[in-house]
Design an enzyme around this catalytic site. Structure first.
Site, PDB file in Angstrom:
ATOM      1  N   ASP A 406       0.872  -1.179   0.000  1.00 23.59           N
ATOM      2  CA  ASP A 406       0.000   0.000   0.000  1.00 23.59           C
ATOM      3  C   ASP A 406       0.909   1.229   0.000  1.00 23.59           C
ATOM      4  O   ASP A 406       1.591   1.504   0.991  1.00 23.59           O
ATOM      5  CB  ASP A 406      -0.879  -0.048   1.268  1.00 23.59           C
ATOM      6  CG  ASP A 406      -1.851   1.121   1.356  1.00 23.59           C
ATOM      7  OD1 ASP A 406      -1.661   2.115   0.626  1.00 23.59           O
ATOM      8  OD2 ASP A 406      -2.787   1.022   2.173  1.00 23.59           O
ATOM      9  N   HIS A 407       0.898   1.944  -1.102  1.00 17.50           N
ATOM     10  CA  HIS A 407       1.844   3.053  -1.261  1.00 17.50           C
ATOM     11  C   HIS A 407       1.546   4.230  -0.327  1.00 17.50           C
ATOM     12  O   HIS A 407       2.355   5.134  -0.164  1.00 17.50           O
ATOM     13  CB  HIS A 407       1.824   3.519  -2.716  1.00 17.50           C
ATOM     14  CG  HIS A 407       3.133   4.093  -3.184  1.00 17.50           C
ATOM     15  ND1 HIS A 407       4.152   4.424  -2.336  1.00 17.50           N
ATOM     16  CD2 HIS A 407       3.584   4.383  -4.429  1.00 17.50           C
ATOM     17  CE1 HIS A 407       5.164   4.908  -3.022  1.00 17.50           C
ATOM     18  NE2 HIS A 407       4.847   4.896  -4.294  1.00 17.50           N
ATOM     19  N   ARG A 408       0.372   4.225   0.305  1.00 14.43           N
ATOM     20  CA  ARG A 408       0.092   5.289   1.285  1.00 14.43           C
ATOM     21  C   ARG A 408       0.957   5.105   2.527  1.00 14.43           C
ATOM     22  O   ARG A 408       1.239   6.042   3.251  1.00 14.43           O
ATOM     23  CB  ARG A 408      -1.381   5.243   1.723  1.00 14.43           C
ATOM     24  CG  ARG A 408      -2.366   5.553   0.616  1.00 14.43           C
ATOM     25  CD  ARG A 408      -3.778   5.318   1.091  1.00 14.43           C
ATOM     26  NE  ARG A 408      -3.954   3.976   1.632  1.00 14.43           N
ATOM     27  CZ  ARG A 408      -5.023   3.565   2.311  1.00 14.43           C
ATOM     28  NH1 ARG A 408      -6.012   4.397   2.532  1.00 14.43           N
ATOM     29  NH2 ARG A 408      -5.111   2.328   2.755  1.00 14.43           N
TER      30      ARG A 408
END
Ligand code: CAO
Length: 434
Positions: A406-408
């Site tokens: 999850d790039h967040r």
């Protein structure tokens, strides 16, 4: 008895050439106290010109497009003597706007026919959310209020149908109608057009079968994750010759009917060691996305292919278990999964998931994170490859790894470092003991 009152443009701080962008009255209209008679606009603000007394409009002296300044006559009102008295006029309090915009007051000039304190309400034209876009929608405060009540962002209405492109109430209504029509034509509810139904029977014989409950639920969950998470998949490979030699030697020493150790348990151990080094991989975002929750336990979900669909049993406290314990537990849980006998709590609490297709094949794939976990490791089939060692090609058993995150929560560099750590542990499993 009645008197005539002249309403004039108030002192607005030496601003000349104020545009009249709306005139909301005509002769014969009854106006109440504070009712907006006209709307003015300067470079910086839109201003309502309210009535300081209630009365009947006798004459309107301005029209849309006029340029006015302090003292310009706006309208003549016929008012009852009672309303025109100074004490009544004083009650004409400034219009209180609950709009989230700057409000300033300035005295409104009323002709000397009636001596009364006067007021004008000056309303900044553009709420901050709109000015951030660098686009200032052209609308009266009344229309802005109307739009806000309906939750309409005026900056989304490119051109109003009013004078000089001003946005009118009707423009807001049309925008809402259009938005509702668009939303109802998108049955997914996410504003995404649905895939049209096709009558496959027109192309040949068909048969319909209901999806299993697991498949339906998995499908919903995967779609939700796909739509909500910015996912990145990072691919790499690692030489597992030493791990394989060790695994074979362990298996050779096991009883004939004992469950054999597969590469998966080494991967579980190495994955947890890498998570201990990079705790972000053992975290989740809070539902509102405001907080990161770090876990101090290490539970690993293993995707298991079953006749009814994908099931993910969770192996708890992987950091505290030996390879043989993990082997036994993996065999037990995957068997229960295939028989559909896993209890709900045996599929909960995972920190990260492994999806291994290595027993089947593949060179790479892009697994989907099992949110609220933040990462998943995909594994495909190891194969012998020539690897350059600096002076010659060496045959190496290379295991492909696919890390989706999850790039967040995880940056690209952190993802790459995590993969390096994982490869380090898998490439030389003695490091797991350190
Ligand atoms: N490379 C080469 N060989 C591999 C391998 C790999 N990466 N992974 C497993 N193998 C071998 C095993 O060593 C075993 O060999 P032997 O039969 O010679 O002992 C054989 O392939 C079968 O292994 P396995 O898949 O039964 O066992 P496992 O421990 O590796 O995996 C499990 C267990 C439960 C993960 C697996 O059976 C399974 O269900 N995999 C599917 C997961 C899945 O569907 N993922 C997709 C999710 S997204 O839709």
């Amino acid at each position: 008895m009645s008197s005539l009152i002249e309403i004039k443009v108030p002192d607005l701080g030496n601003v000349a050439d104020i545009d009249i962008i709306d005139v909301l009255i005509k002769p014969g209209d009854e106006v109440v106290l504070e009712q907006t008679l006209a709307v003015m606009e300067t470079d910086k603000a839109t201003m309502d010109l309210p009535a300081s007394v209630a009365g009947k409009i006798k004459q309107v002296h301005i029209k849309v497009g006029d340029k006015v300044a302090e003292g310009t006559l706006v309208a003549t009102l016929e008012v009852s003597d009672e309303a025109a008295s100074p004490s009544k006029a004083e009650q004409a309090a400034p219009v209180v706007s609950n709009e989230p915009v700057a409000v300033a007051t300035a005295p409104q000039t009323v002709a000397p026919v009636v001596e009364s304190p006067k007021q004008a309400v000056v309303v900044e034209a553009t709420p901050s959310s709109e000015s951030n876009l660098g686009f200032k929608p052209h609308a009266t405060p009344g229309v802005r209020l109307f739009a806000r009540e309906l939750g309409v962002d005026l900056s989304k209405i490119a051109n109003g149908s009013g004078h000089k492109g001003r946005i009118l109430k009707d423009d807001v209504k049309n925008f809402v109608k259009k938005s509702l029509a668009t939303a109802s034509s998108a049955s997914t509810g996410a504003g995404i057009p649905s895939i049209p139904a096709v009558d496959f029977a027109q192309f040949g014989p068909i048969e319909e079968k209901a999806l299993s409950k697991i498949k339906r639920l998995t499908g919903q969950n995967l779609t939700r994750v796909w739509l909500n998470l910015p996912l990145v998949t990072y691919h790499d490979e690692v030489s597992i010759d030493e791990m394989e030699n060790f695994r074979k030697s362990v298996n050779a020493g096991l009883a004939k009917d004992a469950v054999k150790v597969t590469g998966l348990v080494f991967i579980m151990k190495a994955l947890v060691a890498a998570m201990q080094k990079y705790p972000a991989f053992n975290s989740s975002l809070s539902a509102d996305g405001e907080k990161q929750i770090f876990k101090h336990y290490f539970h690993v979900g293993i995707a298991v292919d079953t006749p009814n669909g994908l099931v993910v049993p969770v192996i708890r406290d992987v950091n505290q278990k030996s390879l043989l314990q993990l082997t036994a537990e993996l065999a037990e849980k995957s068997e229960l999964a295939r028989q559909g006998k896993l209890k709900p709590n045996e599929m909960q609490g995972g920190c990260i998931t492994i999806s291994s297709l290595g027993g089947i094949g593949g060179t790479a794939f892009t697994p989907i994170v099992n949110a609220p976990e933040v990462a998943i490791l995909g594994v495909t089939r190891a194969k012998m490859q020539p690897v350059w060692n600096g002076s010659a090609f060496e045959p190496k058993l290379m295991l492909p790894l696919d890390l989706t995150y999850d790039h967040r929560v995880i940056d690209g560099a952190e993802g790459a470092r995590f993969m390096e750590a994982l490869k380090n542990y898998l490439g030389d499993i003695r490091r797991l003991l350190l």
